[in-house]
Design an enzyme around this catalytic site. Structure first.
Site, PDB file in Angstrom:
ATOM      1  CB  CYS A   2      -0.897   0.020   1.237  1.00 25.64           C
ATOM      2  SG  CYS A   2      -1.708  -1.522   1.600  1.00 25.64           S
ATOM      3  NE  ARG A  27       4.423   1.419  -1.359  1.00 25.46           N
ATOM      4  CZ  ARG A  27       5.515   1.121  -0.684  1.00 25.46           C
ATOM      5  NH1 ARG A  27       6.704   1.439  -1.168  1.00 25.46           N
ATOM      6  NH2 ARG A  27       5.458   0.478   0.470  1.00 25.46           N
ATOM      7  CD1 TRP A  74      -2.044  -5.192  -3.542  1.00 21.59           C
ATOM      8  CD2 TRP A  74      -1.630  -6.377  -1.700  1.00 21.59           C
ATOM      9  NE1 TRP A  74      -1.689  -6.453  -3.940  1.00 21.59           N
ATOM     10  CE2 TRP A  74      -1.419  -7.209  -2.822  1.00 21.59           C
ATOM     11  CE3 TRP A  74      -1.424  -6.911  -0.429  1.00 21.59           C
ATOM     12  CZ2 TRP A  74      -1.023  -8.536  -2.704  1.00 21.59           C
ATOM     13  CZ3 TRP A  74      -1.032  -8.240  -0.321  1.00 21.59           C
ATOM     14  CH2 TRP A  74      -0.831  -9.034  -1.454  1.00 21.59           C
ATOM     15  CG  ASN A 100       1.068   1.488   3.845  1.00 25.18           C
ATOM     16  OD1 ASN A 100      -0.089   1.626   3.467  1.00 25.18           O
ATOM     17  ND2 ASN A 100       2.096   2.016   3.206  1.00 25.18           N
ATOM     18  N   GLY A 101       0.497  -1.986   6.613  1.00 25.47           N
ATOM     19  CA  GLY A 101       0.915  -3.008   7.557  1.00 25.47           C
ATOM     20  C   GLY A 101      -0.263  -3.837   8.027  1.00 25.47           C
ATOM     21  CD  GLU A 483      14.935 -12.141 -11.703  1.00 26.39           C
ATOM     22  OE1 GLU A 483      14.439 -11.045 -12.006  1.00 26.39           O
ATOM     23  OE2 GLU A 483      14.591 -12.778 -10.672  1.00 26.39           O
ATOM     24  CE  LYS A 487      12.255  -9.281 -13.111  1.00 23.35           C
ATOM     25  NZ  LYS A 487      11.911 -10.093 -11.976  1.00 23.35           N
ATOM     26  CD  GLU A 490       8.083 -10.400 -11.469  1.00 20.05           C
ATOM     27  OE1 GLU A 490       7.681 -10.274 -10.300  1.00 20.05           O
ATOM     28  OE2 GLU A 490       9.266 -10.181 -11.781  1.00 20.05           O
ATOM     29  CG  HIS A 506      15.791 -37.000 -12.088  1.00 19.12           C
ATOM     30  ND1 HIS A 506      16.066 -38.235 -11.567  1.00 19.12           N
ATOM     31  CD2 HIS A 506      16.956 -36.547 -12.621  1.00 19.12           C
ATOM     32  CE1 HIS A 506      17.348 -38.508 -11.740  1.00 19.12           C
ATOM     33  NE2 HIS A 506      17.905 -37.505 -12.386  1.00 19.12           N
ATOM     34  CE  LYS A 606      10.320  -2.132  -7.371  1.00 16.36           C
ATOM     35  NZ  LYS A 606      10.883  -2.934  -8.458  1.00 16.36           N
TER      36      LYS A 606
END
Length: 611
Positions: A2, A27, A74, A100-101, A483, A487, A490, A506, A606
């Site tokens: 947020c 964010r 969020w 926030n939190g 990585e 990318k 997401e 395997h 973010k």
């Protein structure tokens, strides 16, 4: 996650708050709102969905006033809705807050407040704080807020306005980022620096449970014990242009193109380019400490974790030091074995990642020497380790999907590997100088790779409709595959997985069918023949194969690849810094071809500041 903004001064607050929220859109959020103070009363507007919805409402009904707070939410408690959006108020509408939190004891507080007649209109933990402030009100918001903090459990960044004190804005934080922007005739708050850059580059960082009192003419800060402390302003060397698109279609694309400059700036920060040697005291491990080390534990999340995996390969290869790389959210719960003689490194782009911060504190409790790698001066993680903080020089990164922060994290990991190896006596001064010389050439090599973007975009236009993509590699290429796969998934929402190429037999090879896209990474000459064998295995089962390889390995790939993207030759340990660039561009153009919101992918934020 947020975003919080706040303003107090002599200009209308609404446009300043909306501009700040604009700059925090990256964010991640699902609703937005602002509250202003006007003629001793609080004016409120909030809307579910994008900030554009709130702006549309405010065009017809603007909020007056020269002080206010704003928020992009969020959802954590309660679904995205107008009622659950911030700001929240007490029952009288005299106190408004943004948060926030997560307030972990919100249920107990809610039950207590309900026994005193409080009626809740939302499902959020935040509304509890507004009612608690009203319940504890003693005629002074500073003392009321300080008393309320003793009852809150969890993480928070809070901004508060109160009708009884119409010329004062309050804020406080614990385990959640909040920055104060200082200027002569107006003051600002934000959950991240980019929201402040249009107004000031002088910032004040709060420690946990400190309370700041903002008035138009200045800021006063009280520590967790209620004692006033002097300000400790710092200057941010970012500028407004660095946090704007600058003509690019998306922040992510701009930040990919900024990587050569970020590599150069980070390199010159740590390396004397005249002597091609590491600058003294830039890496906080003495030779004596380096020789005594028994292990290194690297802890991070997401992209930062992948940078740590690259670091593991480099440090073990050069410094011959055992390295464990752990996911931060798992670290505390596996009863880690750490103590004196062990080194612990936390990696976080924002320096505020909740799981990584908690892991860092646990490592310190266990007695390990702690270090941190971050992009943000004065962030929580940096403050935890003091002089043992390492900084990337990426500048502000706005897109949710990290690119230039990742590449500079890897660069610093390689510099740390060289430093540890020298101090442990596992490489010579000449060998270190040769590696540093190769690192110095990377910015120009990276710049050259960016000229091939058209080819990558054309490839993406042919393959963007794939439902599944696999990335394979060995050694450093496997670390790179992790990585590259992240990318793609997401920002394009394509189901993508990375595998150590030797693991195909395997189980994974059962998923390969005609038309499956496999991206094979081939930058490690020592392992090239084995990886080529794995490529033949997927090719024989009908896969379409894209190979990203070092220029010197190009001839070996023609018989097994449908398309090949060569990257310049460099030392194999440095290859991930180059090979990631076309893979970032592939993810970007696949997402654009699919019509995705590249900078703000769904459900992502973010900076993850809650566990």
């Amino acid at each position: 996650m947020c975003g919080i903004v706040g303003y107090i001064g002599h200009d209308p607050a609404q446009p300043i708050l909306l501009d700040g929220l604009d700059r925090l859109e990256y964010r991640g959020y699902d609703s937005a709102g602002i509250a202003t103070m006007h003629r001793g009363g609080i004016c409120l507007a909030k809307e579910k969905g994008r900030l554009a919805n709130l702006k549309a409402r405010l065009r017809s009904s603007p909020l007056p006033g020269c002080m206010g707070i704003g928020h992009t939410r969020w959802a954590t408690h309660g679904e995205p809705s107008d009622l659950n959006a911030h700001p929240h108020t007490d029952m009288k509408g005299d106190i408004a807050i943004v948060h926030n939190g997560i307030i972990e004891n919100h249920a107990r507080l809610r039950a207590m407040l309900q026994t005193h007649g409080c009626v809740f209109v939302s499902e959020t933990d935040t509304e509890v704080v507004a009612h608690l402030l009203n319940h504890l009100w003693d005629g002074n918001m500073l003392s009321t807020l300080q008393r309320s903090l003793a009852m809150l459990e969890g993480s928070y960044a809070l901004a508060v306005i109160c009708a009884a004190e119409p010329d004062t804005l309050y804020c406080t934080r614990k385990d959640s980022p909040l920055v104060i922007g200082l200027s002569n005739h107006a003051q600002y708050i934000a959950s991240d620096i980019p929201a402040l850059l249009a107004h000031t580059r002088q910032i004040e960082m709060l420690e946990d449970k400190e309370v700041a009192v903002l008035r138009a003419d200045g800021v006063t800060v009280f520590d967790a014990y209620g004692t006033r402390r002097p300000l400790r302003p710092a200057t941010v060397d970012w500028d407004v242009e660095a946090a704007e698109k600058g003509g690019y279609a998306h922040f992510m694309l701009k930040e990919i193109h900024e990587q050569p400059a970020a590599l150069q700036k980070t390199f010159s920060t740590y390396v004397d380019t005249q002597t091609m040697a590491l600058r003294e005291n830039t890496l906080p491990i003495t030779a004596e400490e380096a020789r005594r080390l028994s292990s290194l534990t690297i802890v991070a999340c997401g992209t930062a974790y992948h940078a740590g995996v690259v670091g593991k390969y480099a440090i073990e290869h050069l410094a011959r030091l055992p390295v464990v790389v752990d996911v931060a959210s798992e670290f505390r719960y596996r009863q880690p074995i750490l103590g004196a003689g062990d080194l612990f490194l936390a990696i976080s782009q924002s320096g505020e990642t909740a799981d990584t911060l908690a892991a860092l504190r646990e490592a310190a409790r266990l007695g390990a020497k702690t270090m941190a790698l971050t992009n943000v001066l004065g962030s929580s993680i940096a403050r935890e380790v003091g002089n043992s903080a390492l900084y990337t020089c990426a500048g502000p990164e706005i897109a949710v999907a990290s690119t230039k922060a990742y590449i500079t994290q890897v660069e610093v990991m390689l510099l740390l590997a060289i430093d540890l190896a020298q101090k442990r006596g596992t490489i010579t001064r000449d060998e270190a100088a040769a590696l540093l010389s190769a690192l110095s050439e990377l910015p120009a090599q990276a710049e050259a790779l960016l000229t091939d973007e058209g080819r990558i975009a054309r490839f993406a236009s042919r393959y963007y409709d794939r439902r599944h993509v696999f990335y394979i590699g060995r050694g450093m290429d496997y670390a790179l595959a992790l990585e590259a796969s992240l990318k793609l998934k997401e920002i394009s929402y394509i189901m993508s997985e990375a595998y150590a190429a030797g693991e195909l037999k395997h189980g994974t090879i059962a998923l390969i069918e005609p038309g499956t896209l496999v991206c094979a990474l081939l930058t490690q000459p020592r392992l090239a023949d084995k990886t080529l064998s794995n490529i033949r295995e997927v090719k024989s089962r009908g896969a379409k194969v894209l190979v990203v390889c070092s220029q010197s390995l190009l001839e070996k790939t023609h018989s097994v690849a449908d398309e090949v993207w060569p990257v310049p030759d460099t030392h194999p340990l440095l290859s991930p810094l180059l090979a990631i660039i076309p893979l970032q561009l592939l993810a970007y153009h696949m997402a654009v071809s699919r019509g995705c919101d590249v900078d703000k992918p769904r459900n992502l934020a973010k900076s993850v500041t809650v566990e």
